[in-house]
Design a protein around this motif. Structure first.
Motif, PDB file in Angstrom:
ATOM      1  N   UNK A 112       0.704  -1.196  -0.277  1.00 53.40           N
ATOM      2  CA  UNK A 112       0.139   0.145   0.076  1.00 53.40           C
ATOM      3  C   UNK A 112       0.658   1.460   0.708  1.00 53.40           C
ATOM      4  N   UNK A 113       1.260   1.099  -1.171  1.00 55.03           N
ATOM      5  CA  UNK A 113       2.150   2.121  -1.143  1.00 55.03           C
ATOM      6  C   UNK A 113       1.489   3.877  -1.685  1.00 55.03           C
ATOM      7  N   UNK A 114       1.389   4.601  -0.748  1.00 58.07           N
ATOM      8  CA  UNK A 114       0.456   6.097  -1.383  1.00 58.07           C
ATOM      9  C   UNK A 114       0.864   7.236  -0.519  1.00 58.07           C
ATOM     10  N   UNK A 115       0.729   8.105  -2.370  1.00 53.64           N
ATOM     11  CA  UNK A 115       1.516   9.429  -2.205  1.00 53.64           C
ATOM     12  C   UNK A 115       0.325  10.088  -2.648  1.00 53.64           C
ATOM     13  N   UNK A 116      -0.004  10.892  -1.348  1.00 54.02           N
ATOM     14  CA  UNK A 116      -1.784  11.577  -1.430  1.00 54.02           C
ATOM     15  C   UNK A 116      -1.345  12.486  -2.095  1.00 54.02           C
ATOM     16  N   UNK A 117      -1.980  12.655  -2.358  1.00 54.84           N
ATOM     17  CA  UNK A 117      -2.220  14.326  -3.277  1.00 54.84           C
ATOM     18  C   UNK A 117      -1.689  15.848  -2.005  1.00 54.84           C
ATOM     19  N   UNK A 119       8.385  10.616   1.550  1.00 55.93           N
ATOM     20  CA  UNK A 119       7.993   9.956   1.047  1.00 55.93           C
ATOM     21  C   UNK A 119       7.694   8.717   2.118  1.00 55.93           C
ATOM     22  N   UNK A 120       7.742   8.179   3.305  1.00 60.04           N
ATOM     23  CA  UNK A 120       7.172   7.204   4.703  1.00 60.04           C
ATOM     24  C   UNK A 120       6.312   8.091   5.762  1.00 60.04           C
TER      25      UNK A 120
END
Length: 390
Positions: free
Chosen positions: A64-69, A91-92
């Protein structure tokens, strides 16, 4: 949940000293205890680990690698950055927050007007109030906060105004100064050991919902934080209390804790002893499992695997021949391991420890899951424990 006696009978021989008695066991004590095993005992332990992992942990962890807007401004240099910036840490942090957002625990500014997305949450605890009002009742408690950079991103990107930082050490270059310059933010830093913290005694949390977060909460600190938020007594007492009706207890809405340093875990503080006892592990074997987790990060075993070593790799060394089983020098047996085999065994031990925590949360009625929240090349300590309450 079944009650378990922390002083479960030991299976040690009379001439052995347990590294997992009532006091904390250091890594050196755990190592010596493993080296004191016979070859047959050591191989039996490895087989038990493999069997338990295959039965309990198979396909249990998703990516579940997420980079939210909402966090874009941290990566697009749109923020007046007065604090150190390291992309791998950002990033983490962003992925932890993105996973919290996916659970519906926090909301990005762009989603505030999309009340239909949160209708279930609003109907459940907000009784039709506008989401902005509901959001104002959510506080965040960061355990093992360090310099507070995770909370700094949370405040900047998600507009959280009420923050409690828990950290026993003193740090320079904290995010506190920057956060306190924003008048709307209420920041409280508690310099205290998590083991000694009682959230119900924190005045600013009384009668409010809160989310618990932690980035790389080392070893037993994860278990202490879980107990702090969700001891059985507190959970049973608070879970039915509606804070919107004037309750005086803090109410956990969800949590996101990135676990790490599993080799430091201790029997006395681990939240789900029953999980290991049910699988047939003794206290001493639990300590051995925690020590073996260090192999997951030992050396360059991930160098040929950009996404890390896969735990499904076969461990032929764990299927001893008759001669190997009779070897008395465990040190020699350990030296036969290939680097990839050491890595796989270490990862399996880490997953067993985190799966026990996951099951403990589910037994308390939370919707919980365990994910890889960043690729191993960003951080090999990439497990995130997530849970939502209601």
């Amino acid at each position: 949940m079944d009650k378990v006696d922390d002083k479960e009978p030991s299976l040690l021989r009379n001439d052995q000293i347990s590294p997992c008695a009532d006091n904390d066991a250091c890594s050196e004590m755990k190592r010596k205890a493993i080296l004191a095993m016979s070859g047959q005992e050591f191989h039996a332990l490895l087989e038990k680990i493999q069997s338990a992992h295959s039965a309990i942990c198979a396909n249990n962890i998703q990516d579940s690698y997420l980079l939210p807007d909402a966090c874009d401004k941290w990566f697009n240099a749109k923020l007046d950055r007065r604090l150190p910036f390291q992309e791998k840490h950002a990033i983490q942090q962003a992925s932890i927050l993105g996973n919290l957002e996916t659970l519906g625990i926090i909301w990005s500014p762009d989603s505030i007007s999309k009340t239909s997305i949160h209708s279930e949450y609003i109907n459940g605890i907000g009784h039709g109030k506008e989401i902005e009002q509901l959001k104002s009742h959510l506080k965040v408690v960061e355990f093992g906060a360090g310099r507070g950079y995770l909370t700094h991103m949370l405040s900047d990107c998600y507009g959280i105004k009420d923050i409690v930082l828990v950290e026993r050490r003193s740090y320079k270059f904290k995010a506190d100064r920057t956060l306190r310059q924003t008048e709307a933010i209420n920041l409280e830093r508690l310099r205290i050991d998590i083991e000694d913290l009682k959230l119900e005694a924190v005045e600013s949390l009384k009668g409010f919902y809160y989310a618990a977060v932690g980035k790389h909460l080392c070893g037993p600190a994860t278990d202490l934080a879980l107990r702090c938020c969700l001891s059985e007594q507190n959970h049973n007492k608070y879970v039915s209390e509606d804070t919107s009706r004037g309750g005086n207890h803090p109410y956990i809405k969800g949590l996101a804790i990135a676990t790490c340093c599993h080799h430091l875990c201790q029997w006395k503080s681990y939240v789900n002893k029953h999980f290991f006892i049910k699988l047939g592990f003794t206290r001493e074997e639990f300590c051995a499992v925690t020590w073996l987790t260090s192999w997951a990060l030992d050396g360059e075993h991930c160098s040929d695997h950009p996404n890390g070593v896969k735990v499904g790799t076969n461990l032929n060394v764990c299927k001893p021949t008759e001669d190997a089983a009779n070897v008395h020098d465990v040190g020699n047996i350990i030296r036969r391991f290939k680097p990839a085999e050491r890595a796989v065994l270490g990862l399996k031990c880490k997953e067993l420890l985190d799966t026990g925590r996951l099951i403990w949360l589910r037994e308390l009625g939370l919707n919980a899951k365990l994910v890889n929240y960043v690729p191993a090349k960003v951080s090999p300590e990439n497990r995130l424990l997530l849970a939502s309450n209601g």
